[in-house]
Design a protein around this motif. Structure first.
Motif, PDB file in Angstrom:
ATOM      1  N   ALA A 183     -57.744  13.427  -8.056  1.00 40.39           N
ATOM      2  CA  ALA A 183     -57.715  12.173  -8.813  1.00 40.39           C
ATOM      3  C   ALA A 183     -59.077  11.898  -9.442  1.00 40.39           C
ATOM      4  O   ALA A 183     -59.165  11.433 -10.589  1.00 40.39           O
ATOM      5  CB  ALA A 183     -57.306  11.021  -7.895  1.00 40.39           C
ATOM      6  N   ARG A 242     -55.125   4.382 -13.017  1.00 39.93           N
ATOM      7  CA  ARG A 242     -53.845   4.919 -12.533  1.00 39.93           C
ATOM      8  C   ARG A 242     -54.068   6.021 -11.504  1.00 39.93           C
ATOM      9  O   ARG A 242     -53.397   6.064 -10.467  1.00 39.93           O
ATOM     10  CB  ARG A 242     -53.035   5.459 -13.718  1.00 39.93           C
ATOM     11  CG  ARG A 242     -51.643   5.939 -13.315  1.00 39.93           C
ATOM     12  CD  ARG A 242     -50.781   6.277 -14.514  1.00 39.93           C
ATOM     13  NE  ARG A 242     -51.309   7.373 -15.296  1.00 39.93           N
ATOM     14  CZ  ARG A 242     -51.819   7.250 -16.517  1.00 39.93           C
ATOM     15  NH1 ARG A 242     -51.880   6.050 -17.102  1.00 39.93           N
ATOM     16  NH2 ARG A 242     -52.280   8.296 -17.174  1.00 39.93           N
ATOM     17  N   GLU A 243     -55.031   6.898 -11.770  1.00 38.52           N
ATOM     18  CA  GLU A 243     -55.345   7.965 -10.818  1.00 38.52           C
ATOM     19  C   GLU A 243     -55.895   7.384  -9.520  1.00 38.52           C
ATOM     20  O   GLU A 243     -55.553   7.839  -8.420  1.00 38.52           O
ATOM     21  CB  GLU A 243     -56.362   8.939 -11.430  1.00 38.52           C
ATOM     22  CG  GLU A 243     -55.827   9.783 -12.582  1.00 38.52           C
ATOM     23  CD  GLU A 243     -54.692  10.697 -12.157  1.00 38.52           C
ATOM     24  OE1 GLU A 243     -54.688  11.147 -10.984  1.00 38.52           O
ATOM     25  OE2 GLU A 243     -53.814  10.963 -12.989  1.00 38.52           O
ATOM     26  N   GLN A 262     -53.284   5.876  -7.087  1.00 43.67           N
ATOM     27  CA  GLN A 262     -52.470   6.850  -6.355  1.00 43.67           C
ATOM     28  C   GLN A 262     -53.100   7.256  -5.020  1.00 43.67           C
ATOM     29  O   GLN A 262     -52.398   7.707  -4.111  1.00 43.67           O
ATOM     30  CB  GLN A 262     -52.245   8.091  -7.228  1.00 43.67           C
ATOM     31  CG  GLN A 262     -51.348   7.834  -8.423  1.00 43.67           C
ATOM     32  CD  GLN A 262     -51.117   9.085  -9.256  1.00 43.67           C
ATOM     33  OE1 GLN A 262     -51.540  10.185  -8.895  1.00 43.67           O
ATOM     34  NE2 GLN A 262     -50.455   8.929 -10.391  1.00 43.67           N
TER      35      GLN A 262
END
Length: 258
Positions: free
Chosen positions: A38, A58-59, A62
């Protein structure tokens, strides 16, 4: 026929000895780490002109829960990354994320110390630690400090050699060297901390411990190999040997009847 069979067995033994100490794995990719992966994607996104914060956030989302729960990273360091992404401070967000990567390397190596006598687990844990180091090394260390890059890469190789080798059916067996591993581990962690975690850093590392898994989850424990990864190479060797014996037997019978 015997000559060819002996040659085949010798080649298989050599192949087994080489693959057992390689960083690359044929079955799956146990050297991959989600936090490092990520980070790599976020790094690329944040170095665009203009910076792509949406992709970076967004990464981060996660892997956020995993980072916050791990004892070596913790909620404060995770929050520092999140806050800097929210206020669009790319350099600061990546700065704290690199600290998290160092702590994740520490986590893998500490777990390896506990499972040092379990070759299968130790091999995977070291591969994951090295995979995270490769991300740091490729994106930063090689450019910032080439001599340290070479030094630490060498220490990882020493750590790998220190795991020993159970050999293939006992052939090529090499004893483990815990003292060498601990020495290399100490160098790796101390140098990475000096490089990426400033003295007097105010953002604390450290969390609650590892994430618990629900009864229905079938994920592998940290350092555990999948059945395919564990037995795949041995199964392949057996198939090749049995196939070779059958082939040479058939050829021998055909020769006698010709």
């Amino acid at each position: 026929m015997r000559k060819w069979l002996v040659m085949l067995m010798a080649l298989l033994v050599i192949w087994g000895m080489q693959t057992s100490t390689a960083w690359a794995y044929s079955y799956g990719k146990p050297d991959e780490d989600p936090v490092a992966d990520a980070y790599q994607k976020a790094y690329v996104a944040l170095n665009k002109k203009p910076a792509d914060f949406a992709t970076a956030e967004r990464e981060f989302k996660q892997v956020r829960a995993e980072m916050a729960e791990h004892a070596e990273i913790g909620p404060q360091l995770t929050k520092a990354i999140e806050q800097n992404l929210q206020v669009k401070k790319a350099d600061q967000a990546l700065f704290y994320w690199r600290q998290a990567l160092v702590r994740n390397i520490q986590r893998r190596l500490d777990n390896l110390s506990q499972d040092f006598n379990d070759y299968s687990k130790a091999k995977v844990l070291l591969a994951k630690a090295y995979g995270t180091f490769k991300v740091l090394n490729t994106l930063h260390l090689k450019q910032d400090n080439p001599s340290l890059s070479t030094k630490l890469d060498g220490e990882f190789q020493k750590a790998l050699n220190a795991l020993g080798n159970p050999g293939l059916f006992g052939v090529g067996k090499k004893p483990a060297d815990r003292k060498q591993f601990e020495a290399s581990k100490k160098i790796i962690l101390s140098e990475l901390e000096k490089q990426y975690i400033p003295t007097g850093e105010k953002v604390a590392s450290g969390g609650k411990g590892h994430i618990g898994k629900g009864p229905s989850e079938e994920t592998l424990e940290d350092g555990e190999e999948s059945p395919l990864e564990k037995w795949g190479p041995l199964t392949a060797i057996v198939i090749v040997v049995v196939g070779a014996v059958a082939l040479f037997t058939w050829l021998g019978r055909r020769k006698r009847h010709s």
